[in-house]
Each structure stands twice: as C-alpha cells, then as structure tokens.
Design an enzyme around this catalytic site. Structure first.
Site, PDB file in Angstrom:
ATOM      1  N   CYS A  37      62.126 141.284 -68.868  1.00  0.00           N
ATOM      2  CA  CYS A  37      62.712 141.356 -67.524  1.00  0.00           C
ATOM      3  C   CYS A  37      64.298 141.785 -67.495  1.00  0.00           C
ATOM      4  O   CYS A  37      64.709 142.786 -66.945  1.00  0.00           O
ATOM      5  CB  CYS A  37      62.427 140.430 -66.789  1.00  0.00           C
ATOM      6  SG  CYS A  37      62.875 140.422 -65.065  1.00  0.00           S
ATOM      7  N   CYS A  38      65.062 141.123 -68.359  1.00  0.00           N
ATOM      8  CA  CYS A  38      66.558 141.537 -68.322  1.00  0.00           C
ATOM      9  C   CYS A  38      66.678 142.712 -69.105  1.00  0.00           C
ATOM     10  O   CYS A  38      67.693 143.586 -68.524  1.00  0.00           O
ATOM     11  CB  CYS A  38      67.171 140.331 -69.124  1.00  0.00           C
ATOM     12  SG  CYS A  38      67.541 138.795 -68.235  1.00  0.00           S
ATOM     13  N   CYS A  85      70.541 136.359 -60.923  1.00  0.00           N
ATOM     14  CA  CYS A  85      69.470 136.594 -60.218  1.00  0.00           C
ATOM     15  C   CYS A  85      69.090 135.249 -59.543  1.00  0.00           C
ATOM     16  O   CYS A  85      69.138 134.397 -60.116  1.00  0.00           O
ATOM     17  CB  CYS A  85      68.305 137.194 -61.048  1.00  0.00           C
ATOM     18  SG  CYS A  85      68.567 138.693 -61.768  1.00  0.00           S
ATOM     19  N   CYS A  91      66.454 133.163 -61.039  1.00  0.00           N
ATOM     20  CA  CYS A  91      66.692 132.567 -62.358  1.00  0.00           C
ATOM     21  C   CYS A  91      68.122 131.657 -62.469  1.00  0.00           C
ATOM     22  O   CYS A  91      68.843 131.756 -63.552  1.00  0.00           O
ATOM     23  CB  CYS A  91      67.048 133.612 -63.667  1.00  0.00           C
ATOM     24  SG  CYS A  91      65.344 134.557 -63.781  1.00  0.00           S
ATOM     25  N   CYS A 124      71.332 137.409 -72.058  1.00  0.00           N
ATOM     26  CA  CYS A 124      70.433 138.568 -71.665  1.00  0.00           C
ATOM     27  C   CYS A 124      70.991 139.963 -72.309  1.00  0.00           C
ATOM     28  O   CYS A 124      70.525 140.913 -71.868  1.00  0.00           O
ATOM     29  CB  CYS A 124      70.749 138.560 -70.017  1.00  0.00           C
ATOM     30  SG  CYS A 124      72.476 138.928 -69.538  1.00  0.00           S
TER      31      CYS A 124
HETATM   32 FE1  SF4 Z   1      64.802 139.041 -64.669  1.00  0.00          FE
HETATM   33 FE2  SF4 Z   1      65.790 136.688 -64.522  1.00  0.00          FE
HETATM   34 FE3  SF4 Z   1      66.852 138.415 -66.160  1.00  0.00          FE
HETATM   35 FE4  SF4 Z   1      67.205 138.702 -63.417  1.00  0.00          FE
HETATM   36  S1  SF4 Z   1      67.880 137.006 -64.784  1.00  0.00           S
HETATM   37  S2  SF4 Z   1      66.767 140.336 -64.877  1.00  0.00           S
HETATM   38  S3  SF4 Z   1      65.243 138.052 -62.772  1.00  0.00           S
HETATM   39  S4  SF4 Z   1      64.865 137.449 -66.261  1.00  0.00           S
END
Ligand code: SF4
Length: 245
Positions: free
Chosen positions: A119-120, A202, A205, A230
């Site tokens: 997702c990141c 986010c 998170c 990330c």
């Molecule tokens: Fe995805 Fe969470 Fe990373 Fe944002 S912080 S990109 S929602 S995993």
C-alpha cells in the site's frame, strides 16, 4: 552528480543557517529543478515558511495518498491562504490503486507487513519517485535528532536511490528549535500536533501517542518496530524514518 560539485556545494553551506542553505541552493540551481517535499508536518511547515521568504517560486509538492487526515487538508488550505501559494499533488496511479482495492479491499495494510508495504509503495513511494525523476534537488525536513539512524544526516547529500541531491536544511535543529520557529514566525501547523501526534501520515495508520512513548509508536502501531518504514528515505543504503512520512 560529480563528487566535486557536491563537495563544493557542501563547502558553501558549511556553518550556514537553514535559511542561508536554502538561499545558496536556490541561487545554484534553476528553480524548476528544485522542490520541497512536504507532508505538512512541523518541519515541513518551517521549510515552507522559509521558502516563501527566500524564493516563493520553488515548488512544494505533497504525496496525496487519498488517506490523509482531514486536518492535513485543512492545514493545506490554511497555508495557501497565508502564503498565497499553491501545491503540487502527487497521487497514486489510478489503475494500480483500483487493482489493489479490487483484489485486497480498502484495508489490506492491516493484514500483513507485506500488504502494508504494498500500500505504501502504491500510494507513496511510486508517486514520490515519479516526482523526483523530474528534479535535480529535493528539499526535506530530516533532522539528526529524530532517530539514531538520522544521526549522520548532512545538510546536503547525494540521494543514490533516486539519483538527485537531497537538501536537509534543518539537519541540526532540535525539536525545540522547530517549535520556537513556528511560534515566533506564526507558522500554521497541524492541530494534530496539539492532540498528541508527533508524527502525521495517513489517517488510518497514525494515532496519538501516550506520554513517554516513542514518537514512532503512533505509526503502524500493530507492527513490530523494525518493520516501521515506508521506503521514502534511504541514507547510505539504509532506510531511515521520517517523522511525518
Ligand atoms: Fe497505505 Fe497506511 Fe502506507 Fe498510507 S501509511 S500508504 S494507508 S499503508
């Protein structure tokens, strides 16, 4: 980037203050080759304020993951009103994001570290790399004090992973320096900082931390500490953590 050019630049910024570092960089490079990467955390707001005074033409971009807290969007508006500036929004690839949502649903990041990193990658890392590929210099708010892996952050570095120069004007600032600047210059900042969020990312998170908890405790709190990155910052081949990334 030639090492000689980098060393010359390093010599020029030696013992210079953050604003002076920005002035030197703005005079050495074409304005279209420089940008500030902002996630609207405290350090980024300091840099935004400084840039408005040094050269308001320097682009400020942000990674709009689609999952940012409302407070971040409110701060974006507030900042636009104060400085009369606009921001560039880097967004995830629509097809990739749609595929992720279709195959794994909207909250796959909670299911495993691999899914969270996926997702990141889609929402942050790839849009960042896309933007960096158009620049020669990116400015960011890394500070040595932020974590042990940051202790050797320099004012100017060669970002090997992305092939451009990274400028860290606040490299030697303390957290107190950041907040003193914000108060003295009346810099707008996220109201989440007043609610116990030292680190803002986010919405889904990030959580507030308790007194005495590590600043990173509010990020991906369901994971083990060593997985909490990330992929936005690499220094000397190692991933480093950026508070508001
Ligand atoms: Fe995805 Fe969470 Fe990373 Fe944002 S912080 S990109 S929602 S995993």
């Amino acid at each position: 980037m030639n090492q000689v050019v980098l060393n010359n630049l390093l010599a020029k910024v030696q013992d210079k203050k953050a604003t002076q570092i920005l002035e030197i960089v703005a005079s050495e490079f074409a304005v279209n080759d420089i940008a500030l990467a902002s996630s609207f955390g405290a350090e980024d707001q300091v840099l935004l304020d400084m840039l408005q005074k040094v050269n308001s033409q320097v682009e400020v971009f942000t990674l709009d993951t689609g999952r940012l807290p409302q407070q971040t969007y409110d701060l974006i508006e507030k900042s636009q009103e104060k400085y009369g500036c606009s921001f560039t929004y880097m967004v995830p690839d629509a097809a990739e994001l749609a595929e992720l949502l279709h195959t794994k649903g909207p909250n796959s990041f909670r299911q495993s570290v691999a899914n969270r990193k996926e997702c990141c990658q889609i929402r942050k890392v790839k849009p960042l790399r896309k933007k960096l590929s158009t620049l020669k210099v990116w400015i960011c708010g890394l500070r040595q004090e932020q974590s042990p892996t940051r202790s050797d952050v320099k004012p100017i570095e060669w970002d090997e992973a992305n092939g451009l120069i990274k400028i860290n004007p606040l490299f030697d600032w303390t957290e107190e320096d950041v907040w003193n600047y914000i108060k003295s210059e009346d810099v707008p900042y996220s109201e989440l900082h007043d609610l116990g969020y030292p680190s803002i990312g986010c919405q889904c998170c990030t959580r507030a931390i308790e007194k005495g908890e590590d600043a990173r405790a509010g990020r991906w709190w369901w994971e083990e500490p060593e997985t909490k990155e990330c992929g936005l910052h690499v220094v000397d081949g190692k991933l480093v953590r950026k508070r508001e990334a």
